[in-house]
Write a protein that holds these residues in place. Structure first.
Motif, PDB file in Angstrom:
ATOM      1  N   MET A 198      88.719  -4.063  34.293  1.00 18.08           N
ATOM      2  CA  MET A 198      88.943  -2.749  34.881  1.00 18.08           C
ATOM      3  C   MET A 198      90.105  -2.085  34.146  1.00 18.08           C
ATOM      4  O   MET A 198      91.107  -2.712  33.844  1.00 18.08           O
ATOM      5  CB  MET A 198      89.257  -2.944  36.368  1.00 18.08           C
ATOM      6  N   ALA A 199      89.955  -0.801  33.866  1.00 18.84           N
ATOM      7  CA  ALA A 199      90.991  -0.052  33.175  1.00 18.84           C
ATOM      8  C   ALA A 199      92.192   0.177  34.097  1.00 18.84           C
ATOM      9  O   ALA A 199      92.083   0.067  35.318  1.00 18.84           O
ATOM     10  CB  ALA A 199      90.441   1.291  32.713  1.00 18.84           C
ATOM     11  N   LYS A 200      93.324   0.530  33.501  1.00 18.62           N
ATOM     12  CA  LYS A 200      94.541   0.770  34.276  1.00 18.62           C
ATOM     13  C   LYS A 200      94.356   2.003  35.162  1.00 18.62           C
ATOM     14  O   LYS A 200      93.806   3.015  34.730  1.00 18.62           O
ATOM     15  CB  LYS A 200      95.702   0.989  33.322  1.00 18.62           C
ATOM     16  N   MET A 201      94.832   1.899  36.404  1.00 21.51           N
ATOM     17  CA  MET A 201      94.747   3.023  37.332  1.00 21.51           C
ATOM     18  C   MET A 201      95.961   3.915  37.171  1.00 21.51           C
ATOM     19  O   MET A 201      97.077   3.431  37.011  1.00 21.51           O
ATOM     20  CB  MET A 201      94.663   2.518  38.771  1.00 21.51           C
ATOM     21  N   ASN A 202      95.747   5.224  37.199  1.00 20.72           N
ATOM     22  CA  ASN A 202      96.835   6.187  37.105  1.00 20.72           C
ATOM     23  C   ASN A 202      97.349   6.603  38.475  1.00 20.72           C
ATOM     24  O   ASN A 202      98.229   7.437  38.577  1.00 20.72           O
ATOM     25  CB  ASN A 202      96.369   7.431  36.349  1.00 20.72           C
ATOM     26  N   VAL A 203      96.783   6.038  39.533  1.00 23.74           N
ATOM     27  CA  VAL A 203      97.133   6.394  40.898  1.00 23.74           C
ATOM     28  C   VAL A 203      97.885   5.230  41.531  1.00 23.74           C
ATOM     29  O   VAL A 203      97.485   4.081  41.402  1.00 23.74           O
ATOM     30  CB  VAL A 203      95.862   6.712  41.712  1.00 23.74           C
ATOM     31  N   ARG A 204      98.977   5.555  42.229  1.00 23.81           N
ATOM     32  CA  ARG A 204      99.787   4.531  42.880  1.00 23.81           C
ATOM     33  C   ARG A 204      99.884   4.818  44.374  1.00 23.81           C
ATOM     34  O   ARG A 204      99.592   5.921  44.827  1.00 23.81           O
ATOM     35  CB  ARG A 204     101.203   4.530  42.305  1.00 23.81           C
ATOM     36  N   THR A 205     100.353   3.848  45.121  1.00 24.84           N
ATOM     37  CA  THR A 205     100.572   4.035  46.549  1.00 24.84           C
ATOM     38  C   THR A 205     101.631   5.124  46.757  1.00 24.84           C
ATOM     39  O   THR A 205     102.651   5.133  46.085  1.00 24.84           O
ATOM     40  CB  THR A 205     101.059   2.721  47.189  1.00 24.84           C
ATOM     41  N   GLY A 206     101.344   6.044  47.675  1.00 26.28           N
ATOM     42  CA  GLY A 206     102.272   7.140  47.956  1.00 26.28           C
ATOM     43  C   GLY A 206     101.960   8.420  47.210  1.00 26.28           C
ATOM     44  O   GLY A 206     102.542   9.462  47.503  1.00 26.28           O
ATOM     45  N   ASP A 207     101.052   8.383  46.232  1.00 23.10           N
ATOM     46  CA  ASP A 207     100.693   9.579  45.479  1.00 23.10           C
ATOM     47  C   ASP A 207      99.825  10.509  46.316  1.00 23.10           C
ATOM     48  O   ASP A 207      99.079  10.069  47.190  1.00 23.10           O
ATOM     49  CB  ASP A 207      99.905   9.213  44.212  1.00 23.10           C
ATOM     50  N   GLN A 208      99.909  11.793  46.025  1.00 23.31           N
ATOM     51  CA  GLN A 208      99.052  12.802  46.637  1.00 23.31           C
ATOM     52  C   GLN A 208      97.829  12.955  45.739  1.00 23.31           C
ATOM     53  O   GLN A 208      97.959  13.153  44.533  1.00 23.31           O
ATOM     54  CB  GLN A 208      99.827  14.123  46.747  1.00 23.31           C
ATOM     55  N   VAL A 209      96.615  12.815  46.297  1.00 22.31           N
ATOM     56  CA  VAL A 209      95.392  12.913  45.510  1.00 22.31           C
ATOM     57  C   VAL A 209      94.416  13.886  46.161  1.00 22.31           C
ATOM     58  O   VAL A 209      94.538  14.218  47.341  1.00 22.31           O
ATOM     59  CB  VAL A 209      94.699  11.531  45.344  1.00 22.31           C
ATOM     60  N   GLU A 210      93.442  14.344  45.362  1.00 22.24           N
ATOM     61  CA  GLU A 210      92.370  15.202  45.852  1.00 22.24           C
ATOM     62  C   GLU A 210      91.054  14.491  45.584  1.00 22.24           C
ATOM     63  O   GLU A 210      90.833  13.953  44.503  1.00 22.24           O
ATOM     64  CB  GLU A 210      92.401  16.554  45.158  1.00 22.24           C
TER      65      GLU A 210
END
Length: 105
Positions: free
Chosen positions: A1-13
């Motif tokens: 699996m590729a590296k995720m650019n999203v971390r815990t606490g981030d605001q996402v849509e």
């Protein structure tokens, strides 16, 4: 699996699915599975057996995990959902960069 650019606490849509367009905070990131849990998104009902902590039991609602490819990070400075670049700061630490406005976060 590729590296995720999203971390815990981030605001996402959310980009696709029944909750498309909804913004929320990442509660849990699971890089090995490539999934994230977003507050208020992908709500499912679960039958809960009575326990000592939850004496009543019953049907509860909780967030289900969604694939990380279905969410985009929201830039804190420009407020738009964006792709993420990676650079190094003055201390040679990796930082994420907004591809739309160039802000580092």
């Amino acid at each position: 699996m590729a590296k995720m650019n999203v971390r815990t606490g981030d605001q996402v849509e959310v980009l696709s699915g029944k909750d498309k367009g909804v913004r929320g905070e990442v509660i849990k990131a699971m890089p090995k599975e490539g999934k994230v849990v977003v507050r208020g998104v992908a709500m499912v009902k679960k039958a809960q057996r009575p326990t000592q902590q939850n004496e009543q039991g019953g049907i509860i609602q909780k967030e289900a995990a969604i694939d990380v490819s279905n969410v985009a990070l929201v830039c804190p400075s420009c407020g738009q959902h964006t792709r993420v670049g990676h650079e190094r700061d003055e201390n040679n630490k990796p930082v994420r960069v907004c591809k739309k406005c160039g802000a580092k976060f």
